[in-house]
Design a protein around this motif. Structure first.
Motif, short mmCIF file in Angstrom:
data_model
loop_
_atom_site.label_atom_id
_atom_site.label_comp_id
_atom_site.label_asym_id
_atom_site.label_seq_id
_atom_site.Cartn_x
_atom_site.Cartn_y
_atom_site.Cartn_z
N ASN A 145 0.80 -1.23 0.00
CA ASN A 145 0.00 0.00 0.00
C ASN A 145 0.82 1.27 0.00
O ASN A 145 0.45 2.26 -0.62
CB ASN A 145 -0.93 0.02 1.22
CG ASN A 145 -2.29 -0.58 0.92
OD1 ASN A 145 -2.84 -0.40 -0.16
ND2 ASN A 145 -2.84 -1.31 1.88
N SER A 181 -0.70 -6.58 1.00
CA SER A 181 -1.47 -5.59 1.75
C SER A 181 -2.93 -5.74 1.38
O SER A 181 -3.26 -6.20 0.29
CB SER A 181 -1.01 -4.16 1.43
OG SER A 181 0.32 -3.94 1.84
N MET A 204 -5.76 -4.19 -0.11
CA MET A 204 -6.00 -3.04 -0.96
C MET A 204 -7.37 -2.44 -0.68
O MET A 204 -8.27 -3.11 -0.16
CB MET A 204 -5.91 -3.45 -2.44
CG MET A 204 -4.54 -3.98 -2.82
SD MET A 204 -3.27 -2.72 -2.67
CE MET A 204 -1.79 -3.69 -2.49
N ALA A 205 -7.52 -1.17 -1.02
CA ALA A 205 -8.77 -0.47 -0.73
C ALA A 205 -9.95 -1.05 -1.50
O ALA A 205 -11.10 -0.87 -1.11
CB ALA A 205 -8.62 1.02 -1.04
N ASP A 221 -3.17 -5.56 9.59
CA ASP A 221 -3.10 -4.72 8.38
C ASP A 221 -4.15 -3.62 8.49
O ASP A 221 -5.33 -3.91 8.73
CB ASP A 221 -3.36 -5.57 7.13
CG ASP A 221 -2.18 -6.47 6.77
OD1 ASP A 221 -1.11 -6.28 7.37
OD2 ASP A 221 -2.34 -7.34 5.92
N GLY A 251 -5.60 -1.98 6.34
CA GLY A 251 -6.67 -2.07 5.35
C GLY A 251 -7.87 -2.87 5.80
O GLY A 251 -8.94 -2.79 5.21
N GLU A 289 -9.42 0.38 8.48
CA GLU A 289 -9.59 1.79 8.11
C GLU A 289 -10.74 1.96 7.13
O GLU A 289 -10.81 1.29 6.10
CB GLU A 289 -8.30 2.34 7.48
CG GLU A 289 -7.22 2.61 8.49
CD GLU A 289 -6.05 3.36 7.89
OE1 GLU A 289 -6.11 3.71 6.68
OE2 GLU A 289 -5.06 3.59 8.60
N GLN A 302 -13.61 -4.77 1.51
CA GLN A 302 -13.24 -3.90 0.39
C GLN A 302 -14.47 -3.20 -0.17
O GLN A 302 -14.40 -2.02 -0.57
CB GLN A 302 -12.53 -4.70 -0.69
CG GLN A 302 -11.16 -5.19 -0.25
CD GLN A 302 -10.49 -6.08 -1.28
OE1 GLN A 302 -11.16 -6.81 -2.01
NE2 GLN A 302 -9.18 -6.04 -1.35
N ARG A 352 -15.24 -0.24 2.02
CA ARG A 352 -14.31 0.88 1.76
C ARG A 352 -14.63 1.54 0.42
O ARG A 352 -14.55 2.76 0.27
CB ARG A 352 -12.87 0.38 1.80
CG ARG A 352 -12.46 -0.16 3.16
CD ARG A 352 -11.03 -0.65 3.16
NE ARG A 352 -10.09 0.46 3.05
CZ ARG A 352 -8.77 0.30 2.95
NH1 ARG A 352 -8.25 -0.92 2.93
NH2 ARG A 352 -7.97 1.33 2.86
#
Length: 641
Positions: free
Chosen positions: A474, A548, A550-551, A580, A582, A585, A613, A616
């Motif tokens: 990331n 990572s 990912m968003a 992590d 991700g 958040e 995901q 997000r």
């Protein structure tokens, strides 16, 4: 019905003019209309659009007649060919496409495939094309730009950085010259006079930032009463946006702000910012501060009372103002949410922001006054001067104002509804010329990041014995953590992140060589193909490790799409860990709790990860939508069209 409410207007040879620059007038986007398009409208749009098979066959038929001609005879055909812009996507337009295809063949030695021709036709039809990485999108965009310019449509080809703009233009320029067209690349470093000369050309390559900021400068000077002839740009007729999801989706909420520096911050302001940082550092989680649903820190009632008591001893007038709470929460964000190597880096005594969507440095952007200075004070660097805003627009509004807009990318599927509802771009997938050999090797979930880094390094070294490996992360901080693990094992790796932008092309070009291990932040190197050495191709191709969270799934596809290009072999896997950022958040609390529980129990882990995901993605979409509606409302209040 307004142009915004209708399908995109057809191709026309709009007149270039600085006095009366062409652009598309935008009508308001209402919430009801957006809701309809998000859920129904984009689905209806799938049944419309271009039928390319017939046009490809007609173009190939005409192309076959041109191939035996000498260069002199081909030049005579070019000089005698006159087709109106409105006829480009009809049978008579096949002659123009055939001419450009033959010019490309003679200049490059490459005969474009049917899927590349289809891509160009869909671009000319004002659609968003999804074509896999490595399928030749740059040449397809060149075909569309050359064909449009050949019938009198001045065209902007938009890329995500100056290197790609210069590279793509360099490859296309000999073709334009042979067709009697003018082309150039406009760079951010060019002077105003150089830019005015550049925008006079038939085809202009440049970055999204360059086009937007030049438009803002023209607008500012027009408001200052300068003569129209001094403007840089000649209007907005036709734009082909490469990596369109990066420009129109990932960068959509980032305002393009034209600013001018003012005087240094007053000493009283700096003292207040320092006091606020000290207060924020003393605030305890769960007592004086708490995280909201979006992960931002907010003061509790106890924290607000503590702030009021502390503020009594601060001399700044703002310490007794209602806005003090907002400033204190800004200090909490600067201290606890913004991190070196993730949201910014320190370079030559300055704080330089990192674009969270692309992983690239943003030298020309700063946070709002107060936030920027508090981050600088936290890092012990000289606080910068306040910047006065003289012009501002989002890329959503700017690119919607082109009379004809098209885009191409390898990953548009997930954003089909948004492309249609905001930009009236229907997403059209174009099949690759060879079936994919890319293999999904699954994913592992580790107890903590430290164990994950060790396993990622072990796995990368194992695979790199016979192949090449790309590790996707990331941010800069994660890249540094993994690089340190490799260093402990006595192995050097290439790192492609925001700190290595100048070496980007070189690092990407070498990433497919035998034994090569490259660490890359998720979009670093995008737009540049990874070529495989014969030994690597024979052994199974490039292997991608996504290390990572990912968003979005779209960003994951961008990463593992670097492998298995053009029918090459390739593989990818995920190595993730609890801890992590991700996984937490930007994820609503209930969704986070349920999905993390499912991951711990190994209950449908892929679905749980997709749900995180998706949450997000939904949050990012809400922010983009709110930004657009807020900008639209502000423009209405100010009477700006």
């Amino acid at each position: 019905m307004s142009l915004t409410d209708a399908a995109p207007p057809g191709l026309r040879a709009w007149r270039r003019s600085r006095r009366h620059p062409v652009r598309r007038e935008l009508s308001r986007l209402g919430k009801a209309r957006l809701f309809f398009d998000d859920h129904v409208g984009w689905r209806i749009s799938r049944g419309r659009g271009l039928a390319p098979a017939r046009l490809i066959a007609q173009a190939r038929e005409a192309w076959a007649l041109l191939q035996p001609l000498s260069d002199e005879d081909l030049a005579e055909v070019n000089a005698a060919l006159h087709i109106p812009a409105e006829g480009l996507l009809t049978r008579e337009g096949a002659a123009v496409l055939a001419l450009v295809l033959e010019v490309i063949r003679r200049e490059t030695g490459l005969s474009l495939r049917d899927n590349q021709i289809e891509c160009a036709l869909r671009l000319l039809a004002g659609e968003c094309v999804e074509l896999r990485t490595g399928e030749g999108k740059s040449l397809a965009a060149a075909l569309a730009a050359l064909a449009a310019a050949r019938v009198g449509i001045f065209t902007h080809v938009v890329t995500v950085n100056d290197y790609l703009a210069a590279r793509d233009h360099e490859g296309m320029q000999p073709m334009a010259r042979r067709l009697g067209l003018t082309s150039t690349v406009v760079l951010q470093k060019h002077s105003d006079d150089e830019k005015r000369a550049a925008y006079d050309h038939d085809i202009v390559y440049g970055t999204n930032k360059t086009f937007v900021f030049d438009a803002l400068r023209d607008l500012r000077e027009a408001r200052q009463g300068k003569r129209p002839q001094s403007a840089r740009q000649m209007g907005r007729s036709f734009a082909i946006v490469d990596e369109v999801d990066s420009v129109l989706i990932d960068d959509a909420t980032v305002p393009m702000i034209l600013s001018e520096p003012t005087e240094a911050p007053p000493a009283a302001d700096l003292m207040l910012f320092a006091d606020l940082l000290s207060f924020a550092d003393a605030c305890r989680p769960g007592r004086e501060r708490r995280a909201d649903a979006r992960g931002s820190w907010r003061l509790t009632e106890t924290g607000i009372q503590a702030l009021a008591e502390e503020g009594q001893h601060w001399p700044h007038p703002a310490a007794r103002d209602d806005g003090l709470i907002e400033l204190a929460e800004m200090a909490l964000t600067a201290l606890h949410n913004f991190h070196d190597g993730v949201h910014y880096i320190l370079r030559e005594g300055e704080v330089v922001m990192i674009d969270q969507a692309t992983g690239r440095l943003m030298d020309d952007r700063k946070w709002a006054y107060g936030m920027q200075q508090m981050v600088e004070l936290k890092e012990g660097v000289e606080p910068s001067a306040e910047a006065r805003t003289v012009g501002q627009i989002t890329q959503q509004s700017f690119f919607r104002s082109y009379r004809h807009l098209a885009g191409l990318t390898g990953t548009a599927h997930e954003c089909r509804a948004e492309f249609w509802s905001i930009y009236r771009l229907a997403v059209r997938p174009v099949k690759p010329h060879a079936p994919s050999q890319l293999k999904d090797l699954g994913f592992r979930l580790h107890r903590n990041p430290a164990r994950k880094w060790q396993e990622v390094a072990r796995r990368a070294l194992e695979v790199a014995r016979t192949r090449s490996v790309l590790v996707g992360l990331n941010d800069v901080a994660e890249a540094a953590a993994l690089q340190a693990v490799f260093a402990e094992l006595g192995h050097e790796v290439a790192v492609l992140d925001a700190l290595a932008e100048e070496q980007e092309a070189e690092l990407v070009a070498e990433a497919g060589q035998l034994h090569r291990i490259t660490i890359a932040t998720h979009l670093a190197g995008r737009g540049t193909d990874i070529g495989l050495s014969p030994e690597v191709r024979e052994a199974g191709g490039l292997h991608v490790i996504i290390a990572s969270v990912m968003a979005s799934g779209r960003l994951e596809r961008q990463l593992y799409g670097r492998a298995g290009r053009q029918g090459d072999p390739g593989s990818y896997e995920r190595q993730l860990a609890f801890g992590d950022r991700g996984l937490t958040e930007g994820v609503p609390r209930l969704t986070r709790i349920l999905c993390l529980a499912a991951l711990r129990l190994r209950l449908m882990p892929r679905r749980a990860l997709a749900r995180i995901q998706g949450a997000r993605d939904g949050r990012a979409l809400s922010l983009r939508r709110a930004t657009l509606l807020r900008e639209q409302e502000l423009a209405r209040q100010l009477g700006i069209r």
